[in-house]
Each structure stands twice: as structure tokens, then as C-alpha cells.
Enzyme design. Structure first.
Site, PDB file in Angstrom:
ATOM      1  N   ASN A   1     102.976   0.900  69.447  1.00 13.38           N
ATOM      2  CA  ASN A   1     101.664   0.356  69.742  1.00 13.38           C
ATOM      3  C   ASN A   1     101.061  -0.276  68.485  1.00 13.38           C
ATOM      4  O   ASN A   1     101.640  -0.205  67.398  1.00 13.38           O
ATOM      5  CB  ASN A   1     100.762   1.460  70.309  1.00 13.38           C
ATOM      6  CG  ASN A   1      99.767   0.947  71.327  1.00 13.38           C
ATOM      7  OD1 ASN A   1      99.161  -0.091  71.142  1.00 13.38           O
ATOM      8  ND2 ASN A   1      99.598   1.702  72.399  1.00 13.38           N
TER       9      ASN A   1
ATOM     10  N   HIS B   1     103.938  10.495  45.958  1.00 19.73           N
ATOM     11  CA  HIS B   1     103.964  10.698  44.510  1.00 19.73           C
ATOM     12  C   HIS B   1     103.947  12.194  44.219  1.00 19.73           C
ATOM     13  O   HIS B   1     103.462  12.984  45.031  1.00 19.73           O
ATOM     14  CB  HIS B   1     102.742  10.029  43.861  1.00 19.73           C
ATOM     15  CG  HIS B   1     102.721   8.559  44.068  1.00 19.73           C
ATOM     16  ND1 HIS B   1     103.421   7.680  43.278  1.00 19.73           N
ATOM     17  CD2 HIS B   1     102.122   7.798  45.013  1.00 19.73           C
ATOM     18  CE1 HIS B   1     103.239   6.454  43.712  1.00 19.73           C
ATOM     19  NE2 HIS B   1     102.453   6.494  44.769  1.00 19.73           N
TER      20      HIS B   1
END
Length: 189
Positions: free
Chosen positions: A84, A114
Site C-alpha cells: 500500500n 546505528h
């Protein structure tokens, strides 16, 4: 980064990081081009998806633009997949989407991040593959993070944040996502 490793970390200044970062402008430009296509032209959308991912999607693949990606080339989708609008597929660590998967609006599949350590946060990336198995439904606004597998026929509730593997045949929700219940016989009617 070792081939076949589930999760990995890389110094962004290392020579091995250059190809990863070199892909970003290409992926962003190709996603922008795809996002200008009308939903009614699914053939053009599949062709643009093939350019973005460097793989030919099944003719049953459907997507409502816009979609966003930082690499593109690390995404694989099965047949009868529906994505979608307004989804983000950050695929540095790889994303595999099995057959018959529904991906709701604003879903994010984030296969990189990170380190938590502030001393390494700016200088390193971490990554791990995301695997969405057959028959999964990721409801609106769900987020799946790096290194996670969502098991076959599972439903991830709207707004859930999936930080660890989810077994097959369950409904999971919350932040972080937890198994709420099995997919019941009543759900199959």
C-alpha cells in the site's frame, strides 16, 4: 560484513561502505520516478520496481505509490504481494517478502540503524535482514526492524514496532510488539 551473517556492523568510512552509499542517489531517483506513475498503470509500476530492485516482480505484484527505498537492490518480493501507499523499505540489510503478503499504508521495513554507543553512532551502521514469510499481513503504520523474521500467516497490528522475531500464525501488536494471540479458527471464516 560477512556473507551469510545475520546481522553486521560497518564503519561508514571503510572502503566496503562506499558501494552502499553510492546506491542511495540511484535508489532515491528511481523511487521518485516510480512515485510519479499512476496507480492504474501497474505494468509501468512493475517495470519501475524492476529497475529499482534489479529483479523482475511477479505479474501479480501490486503497489500503490509512493514508496521509498535507500538501496532497492536488496529487496526481493514473492507473488501476490500488495504494498500500500507511503511505505518505506530501507534495505541495506536486505528485505525478503514472501508470497501472498499484504503490506498496509505507512509500513516501514528498516533493515539498518546505528549502534547505541554514542562514540560509534555517527561512524558505524548496523544492519540485518528482514524476512516477511508467506501470508503475513503488516497492518497500517507497523514498523519491522533489522534482523527480524515475521512467521507465516502472522498479522502484525497497526502501529506495532517489531524488534524481534514473531512466530507463525499469531497476531502481534504493541511497542515493542508481543504475541497477543494465535490466529484463531474464527479468523479463518
Amino acid at each position: 560484513m560477512e556473507a551469510g551473517a545475520r546481522e553486521w556492523e560497518l564503519d561508514v568510512r571503510a572502503p566496503e561502505a562506499r558501494p552502499i552509499f553510492a546506491q542511495v542517489p540511484r535508489a532515491v531517483a528511481q523511487a521518485e520516478a516510480l512515485n510519479r506513475l499512476p496507480y492504474a498503470d501497474q505494468d509501468a509500476i512493475r517495470a519501475a520496481w524492476a529497475e529499482l530492485t534489479n529483479s523482475e516482480p511477479d505479474p501479480t505484484f501490486r503497489l500503490i505509490p509512493p514508496v521509498y527505498s535507500d538501496q532497492g537492490i536488496n529487496i526481493r518480493v514473492g507473488r501476490d504481494v500488495f504494498i500500500n501507499h507511503n511505505c518505506t523499505l530501507n534495505d541495506i540489510g536486505g528485505i525478503t517478502i514472501g508470497d501472498e503478503v499484504f503490506i498496509g499504508p505507512r509500513v516501514s521495513l528498516i533493515s539498518s540503524g546505528h549502534p547505541i554507543d554514542p562514540a560509534r553512532r555517527r561512524s558505524h551502521i548496523t544492519a540485518g535482514p528482514i524476512v516477511i514469510e508467506r501470508g503475513v499481513w503488516l497492518c497500517a503504520g507497523a514498523t519491522v526492524l533489522q534482523g527480524v523474521t515475521v512467521g507465516e500467516d502472522t498479522v502484525v497490528a497497526a502501529g506495532a514496532v517489531v524488534t524481534s522475531d514473531v512466530p507463525a500464525g499469531v497476531v502481534a501488536g504493541g511497542v515493542p510488539a508481543k504475541v497477543l494471540r494465535p490466529v484463531a479458527a474464527d479468523d479463518r471464516a
